[in-house]
Design a protein around this motif. Structure first.
Motif, PDB file in Angstrom:
ATOM      1  N   MET A 122       0.836  -1.193   0.000  1.00 13.86           N
ATOM      2  CA  MET A 122       0.000   0.000   0.000  1.00 13.86           C
ATOM      3  C   MET A 122       0.878   1.253   0.000  1.00 13.86           C
ATOM      4  O   MET A 122       2.026   1.223   0.437  1.00 13.86           O
ATOM      5  CB  MET A 122      -0.931   0.013   1.215  1.00 13.86           C
ATOM      6  N   ASP A 123       0.307   2.316  -0.496  1.00 13.30           N
ATOM      7  CA  ASP A 123       1.009   3.600  -0.525  1.00 13.30           C
ATOM      8  C   ASP A 123       0.638   4.350   0.751  1.00 13.30           C
ATOM      9  O   ASP A 123      -0.228   5.218   0.774  1.00 13.30           O
ATOM     10  CB  ASP A 123       0.596   4.392  -1.765  1.00 13.30           C
ATOM     11  N   ASP A 124       1.314   3.999   1.822  1.00 16.49           N
ATOM     12  CA  ASP A 124       0.990   4.533   3.134  1.00 16.49           C
ATOM     13  C   ASP A 124       2.160   5.355   3.662  1.00 16.49           C
ATOM     14  O   ASP A 124       3.099   5.671   2.946  1.00 16.49           O
ATOM     15  CB  ASP A 124       0.646   3.393   4.099  1.00 16.49           C
ATOM     16  N   TYR A 125       2.114   5.668   4.962  1.00  9.73           N
ATOM     17  CA  TYR A 125       3.167   6.482   5.569  1.00  9.73           C
ATOM     18  C   TYR A 125       4.524   5.770   5.574  1.00  9.73           C
ATOM     19  O   TYR A 125       5.563   6.418   5.573  1.00  9.73           O
ATOM     20  CB  TYR A 125       2.774   6.855   7.001  1.00  9.73           C
ATOM     21  N   GLY A 126       4.505   4.442   5.607  1.00  7.68           N
ATOM     22  CA  GLY A 126       5.752   3.686   5.641  1.00  7.68           C
ATOM     23  C   GLY A 126       6.162   3.126   4.297  1.00  7.68           C
ATOM     24  O   GLY A 126       7.032   2.244   4.235  1.00  7.68           O
ATOM     25  N   VAL A 185      13.003  -6.447  17.298  1.00  5.02           N
ATOM     26  CA  VAL A 185      12.588  -7.510  16.395  1.00  5.02           C
ATOM     27  C   VAL A 185      13.254  -7.416  15.028  1.00  5.02           C
ATOM     28  O   VAL A 185      12.973  -8.231  14.144  1.00  5.02           O
ATOM     29  CB  VAL A 185      11.052  -7.564  16.240  1.00  5.02           C
ATOM     30  N   GLY A 186      14.131  -6.405  14.830  1.00  5.67           N
ATOM     31  CA  GLY A 186      14.940  -6.392  13.615  1.00  5.67           C
ATOM     32  C   GLY A 186      14.779  -5.205  12.698  1.00  5.67           C
ATOM     33  O   GLY A 186      15.461  -5.120  11.667  1.00  5.67           O
ATOM     34  N   PHE A 187      13.897  -4.265  13.010  1.00  3.64           N
ATOM     35  CA  PHE A 187      13.719  -3.097  12.152  1.00  3.64           C
ATOM     36  C   PHE A 187      14.847  -2.095  12.355  1.00  3.64           C
ATOM     37  O   PHE A 187      15.350  -1.926  13.468  1.00  3.64           O
ATOM     38  CB  PHE A 187      12.376  -2.417  12.441  1.00  3.64           C
ATOM     39  N   ARG A 188      15.224  -1.422  11.271  1.00  2.00           N
ATOM     40  CA  ARG A 188      16.255  -0.400  11.306  1.00  2.00           C
ATOM     41  C   ARG A 188      15.754   0.854  10.579  1.00  2.00           C
ATOM     42  O   ARG A 188      15.017   0.761   9.599  1.00  2.00           O
ATOM     43  CB  ARG A 188      17.551  -0.899  10.649  1.00  2.00           C
ATOM     44  N   ILE A 189      16.176   2.020  11.042  1.00  2.00           N
ATOM     45  CA  ILE A 189      15.766   3.277  10.434  1.00  2.00           C
ATOM     46  C   ILE A 189      16.468   3.441   9.084  1.00  2.00           C
ATOM     47  O   ILE A 189      17.686   3.324   8.993  1.00  2.00           O
ATOM     48  CB  ILE A 189      16.100   4.462  11.348  1.00  2.00           C
ATOM     49  N   VAL A 190      15.690   3.723   8.046  1.00  2.40           N
ATOM     50  CA  VAL A 190      16.271   3.931   6.718  1.00  2.40           C
ATOM     51  C   VAL A 190      16.108   5.372   6.250  1.00  2.40           C
ATOM     52  O   VAL A 190      16.854   5.831   5.385  1.00  2.40           O
ATOM     53  CB  VAL A 190      15.659   2.963   5.681  1.00  2.40           C
ATOM     54  N   ARG A 191      15.138   6.083   6.799  1.00  5.68           N
ATOM     55  CA  ARG A 191      15.014   7.514   6.540  1.00  5.68           C
ATOM     56  C   ARG A 191      14.090   8.095   7.603  1.00  5.68           C
ATOM     57  O   ARG A 191      13.466   7.362   8.374  1.00  5.68           O
ATOM     58  CB  ARG A 191      14.510   7.812   5.122  1.00  5.68           C
ATOM     59  N   GLU A 192      14.029   9.414   7.630  1.00  7.11           N
ATOM     60  CA  GLU A 192      13.186  10.054   8.628  1.00  7.11           C
ATOM     61  C   GLU A 192      12.635  11.368   8.110  1.00  7.11           C
ATOM     62  O   GLU A 192      13.195  11.986   7.202  1.00  7.11           O
ATOM     63  CB  GLU A 192      13.949  10.280   9.934  1.00  7.11           C
ATOM     64  N   THR A 193      11.513  11.766   8.683  1.00  6.54           N
ATOM     65  CA  THR A 193      10.942  13.078   8.431  1.00  6.54           C
ATOM     66  C   THR A 193      11.092  13.883   9.720  1.00  6.54           C
ATOM     67  O   THR A 193      11.746  13.434  10.672  1.00  6.54           O
ATOM     68  CB  THR A 193       9.454  12.961   8.052  1.00  6.54           C
ATOM     69  N   TYR A 197      10.075   8.186  11.893  1.00  8.86           N
ATOM     70  CA  TYR A 197      11.087   7.299  11.345  1.00  8.86           C
ATOM     71  C   TYR A 197      10.412   6.357  10.355  1.00  8.86           C
ATOM     72  O   TYR A 197       9.313   5.849  10.619  1.00  8.86           O
ATOM     73  CB  TYR A 197      11.733   6.447  12.430  1.00  8.86           C
ATOM     74  N   ILE A 198      11.071   6.099   9.244  1.00 11.55           N
ATOM     75  CA  ILE A 198      10.687   5.017   8.345  1.00 11.55           C
ATOM     76  C   ILE A 198      11.658   3.889   8.612  1.00 11.55           C
ATOM     77  O   ILE A 198      12.877   4.071   8.518  1.00 11.55           O
ATOM     78  CB  ILE A 198      10.747   5.442   6.868  1.00 11.55           C
ATOM     79  N   MET A 199      11.131   2.724   8.970  1.00 10.79           N
ATOM     80  CA  MET A 199      11.968   1.595   9.374  1.00 10.79           C
ATOM     81  C   MET A 199      11.708   0.387   8.481  1.00 10.79           C
ATOM     82  O   MET A 199      10.600   0.208   7.953  1.00 10.79           O
ATOM     83  CB  MET A 199      11.694   1.224  10.853  1.00 10.79           C
ATOM     84  N   VAL A 200      12.735  -0.416   8.319  1.00 15.46           N
ATOM     85  CA  VAL A 200      12.658  -1.606   7.472  1.00 15.46           C
ATOM     86  C   VAL A 200      13.285  -2.787   8.197  1.00 15.46           C
ATOM     87  O   VAL A 200      14.326  -2.643   8.852  1.00 15.46           O
ATOM     88  CB  VAL A 200      13.382  -1.381   6.125  1.00 15.46           C
ATOM     89  N   ASP A 201      12.626  -3.928   8.100  1.00 18.11           N
ATOM     90  CA  ASP A 201      13.200  -5.183   8.573  1.00 18.11           C
ATOM     91  C   ASP A 201      13.523  -6.013   7.341  1.00 18.11           C
ATOM     92  O   ASP A 201      12.624  -6.437   6.603  1.00 18.11           O
ATOM     93  CB  ASP A 201      12.203  -5.934   9.470  1.00 18.11           C
TER      94      ASP A 201
END
Length: 204
Positions: A122-126, A185-193, A197-201
């Motif tokens: 989906m085209d959401d906040y994340g 649980v494994g997520f890491r920050i990849v960018r931020e506003t 934070y936008i995080m990815v696992d």
């Protein structure tokens, strides 16, 4: 708005013991006991919580759970429940089950769904890209701070990895204590506003 403030907030209950006694990977079933105690420390009740695939007839609960996932900073008034009717939030639950990567796990107490973690393209906040599903998760207040959210997240990551999904994304407000949970649980920050934070696992 897929913050898991519900999963990281301190519980209003006294500490509970979790005992996982069933693990059936193909059915995605985990069960454990919550040993709830009264104000004086006496044993009040023992609840069995099961984490399993959400059933189609339960998808209607996702709208209500999305509201529970909204992070409200300390001292702020919560928004009205009608906020979930906004078009930009509809992407999290409208038509759920029709997408190629629509997946949802439910935490169930008896016959009641008390929490969920779900994802979809989906085209959401994340949003990261058109191949990465975005995650949302929530628990009702009385079930928070007892480890259920951690089990939900780990079960979902395990399931998606078995399906060959490469990564999962989410967004979380910087002040949300759930940031620590996501890191665990494994997520890491990849960018931020300015606020999120936008995080990815990355799985596997």
């Amino acid at each position: 708005f897929e913050d898991v403030s519900t999963l990281a907030a301190p519980s209003s209950h006294l500490p509970s013991r979790l005992h996982m006694y069933v693990r059936e990977p193909l059915a995605l079933v985990k069960s454990f006991f919550l040993d709830r105690r009264g104000a004086g420390g006496e044993e009040a009740a023992v609840d069995q919580i099961t984490i399993r695939n959400m059933r189609v007839e339960e998808y209607a609960t996702l709208k209500d759970l999305l509201y529970e996932a909204i992070y409200v900073p300390p001292g702020d008034a919560p928004p009205p429940r009608s906020v979930a009717d906004r078009p930009e939030l509809g992407v999290y639950f409208q038509g759920f089950g029709s997408g190629p990567l629509d997946r949802a796990l439910a935490a169930v107490d008896g016959s009641r769904v008390v929490g969920s973690v779900w994802c979809r393209l989906m085209d959401d906040y994340g949003h990261i890209d058109d191949e990465t599903p975005s995650l949302a998760a929530a628990l009702y207040p009385e079930y928070r701070g007892q480890g259920i959210g951690t089990e939900l997240l780990r079960a979902m990551m395990d399931a998606l990895e078995r399906e060959g999904v490469r990564q999962v994304s989410l967004s979380v407000q910087k002040g949300n204590p759930a940031v620590r949970l996501y890191r665990r649980v494994g997520f890491r920050i990849v960018r931020e506003t300015e606020e999120e934070y936008i995080m990815v696992d990355r799985l596997g």
